[in-house]
Design a protein around this motif. Structure first.
Motif, mmCIF file in Angstrom:
data_model
loop_
_atom_site.group_PDB
_atom_site.id
_atom_site.type_symbol
_atom_site.label_atom_id
_atom_site.label_comp_id
_atom_site.label_asym_id
_atom_site.label_seq_id
_atom_site.Cartn_x
_atom_site.Cartn_y
_atom_site.Cartn_z
ATOM 1 N N LEU A 171 0.719 -1.233 -0.048
ATOM 2 C CA LEU A 171 0.108 -0.154 -0.044
ATOM 3 C C LEU A 171 0.935 1.430 -0.056
ATOM 4 O O LEU A 171 0.435 2.381 0.095
ATOM 5 C CB LEU A 171 -0.904 -0.043 1.109
ATOM 6 N N THR A 172 2.170 1.079 -0.218
ATOM 7 C CA THR A 172 2.992 2.628 -0.126
ATOM 8 C C THR A 172 3.460 2.687 -1.431
ATOM 9 O O THR A 172 4.498 3.498 -1.710
ATOM 10 C CB THR A 172 4.090 2.136 0.976
ATOM 11 N N GLY A 173 3.127 2.251 -2.655
ATOM 12 C CA GLY A 173 3.576 2.612 -4.082
ATOM 13 C C GLY A 173 2.504 2.182 -4.852
ATOM 14 O O GLY A 173 1.459 1.378 -4.564
ATOM 15 N N LEU A 174 2.667 2.662 -6.150
ATOM 16 C CA LEU A 174 1.632 2.527 -7.106
ATOM 17 C C LEU A 174 2.144 1.090 -8.080
ATOM 18 O O LEU A 174 3.146 0.830 -8.152
ATOM 19 C CB LEU A 174 1.471 3.530 -8.081
ATOM 20 N N ALA A 175 1.075 0.393 -8.439
ATOM 21 C CA ALA A 175 1.596 -0.977 -8.832
ATOM 22 C C ALA A 175 1.068 -0.703 -10.702
ATOM 23 O O ALA A 175 1.067 -1.750 -11.223
ATOM 24 C CB ALA A 175 0.610 -2.124 -8.416
ATOM 25 N N SER A 176 0.617 0.454 -11.099
ATOM 26 C CA SER A 176 -0.061 0.651 -12.428
ATOM 27 C C SER A 176 0.348 1.939 -12.703
ATOM 28 O O SER A 176 0.327 2.815 -11.799
ATOM 29 C CB SER A 176 -1.378 0.201 -12.272
#
Length: 293
Positions: A171-176
């Motif tokens: 939950l601490t970065g973007l995956a897309s």
């Protein structure tokens, strides 16, 4: 404190609700309108937390989070979202990034729903330069997060334009990549939730803001616009929803400016019942507190 009808929180001024149900308790997290006397403008520097077991009696918790708890932020506590995930509580917020006027999204984490919360990343999750395109310094406002049934998580946010991205498993970065969602009249104040396999995206619509919503069978869309869910809140130009199920019933949280001395910059959180039709659409909220709890 015991509510005497809406607004349910009568001191201090509260705004931009987000709601979490954990172990039979409702946790209401709000912004804190606190402009100095004689000032008619937004002044929000921290968030507040209240808890209830019946939606009637509310207990104020200690102030769990301030904008400046993020060392990379200069202040300004805008609308937020709290989710429970893998035994921890994650608080997604919008603040002003230090060194300028542009807004950024951060995330704090705690072992308990009432905190203490601390910066989970040490830097912003979303900054202005990450966006596909925006001329607005306030583009990164009002994050809302959904943890889906398969454990994947998604972030929606925006001001004047709605953005969307999948989050990494921590939950601490973007995956897309960041995508843009075309929603009629989108102003700000997005809220995402899921019920009976349907995704609902509610948001502040137009200005002064009503609450409209769209529905989809897929988190990636397409989104079908369904119309107005809540009319303009009394004596208040903004309108940020939060929707939650508690003890088998559904509730719609929002804010207005109805308290003495209240208005667009001194708002107060309210709650009403929410109903779903057979086709999955949500009914308009009845502005009453009868039958709560």
């Amino acid at each position: 404190m015991v509510k005497e009808g809406n607004p349910i929180i009568r001191n201090p001024y509260t705004a931009d609700p987000t709601v979490l149900v954990h172990d039979g308790t409702v946790y209401l997290y709000t912004g804190h309108d606190n402009p100095p006397p004689g000032t008619d403008d937004y002044y929000m520097q921290d968030w507040l937390c209240f808890s209830s077991n019946d939606l009637t009696h509310w207990t104020e918790c200690s102030s769990p989070l301030k904008a400046t708890d993020f060392q990379w932020a200069s202040g300004d506590a805008y609308a937020s979202k709290v989710v429970e995930y893998r035994g921890k509580f994650y608080w997604f917020v919008s603040v002003t990034h230090a060194g300028g006027s542009r807004k950024a999204i951060g995330v704090a984490v705690s072992e308990n729903p009432t905190g203490p919360f601390e910066d989970a990343k040490g830097s912003a999750l979303v900054t202005h330069d990450m966006l596909p395109f925006s001329e607005s310094d306030k583009a990164n406002l009002d994050p809302t997060v959904l943890i889906d049934d398969d454990g994947r998580s998604y972030l929606f946010w925006g001001n004047g334009q709605c953005y969307f991205a999948e989050l990494q498993s921590n939950l601490t970065g973007l995956a897309s990549p960041i995508a843009v969602i075309d929603l009629p009249g989108f102003a700000e104040g997005a809220h995402i939730h899921k019920k009976n396999g349907i995704y609902y995206l509610a948001y502040g619509y137009g200005y002064p803001e009503k609450v409209a919503y769209a529905m989809s069978r897929n988190i990636h869309g397409p989104w079908e616009f369904k119309g107005i869910l809540n009319e303009i809140a009394g004596n208040c130009a903004t309108n940020r929803p939060a929707i939650v199920e508690f003890n088998g019933s559904d509730y719609f949280f929002y804010h207005n400016g109805a308290l003495p001395g209240g208005g667009s910059h001194r708002r107060s959180v309210c709650v009403d019942r929410l109903y779903y039709q057979e086709d999955g659409s949500m009914s308009k909220v009845v502005m009453t507190t009868e039958g709560l709890g």
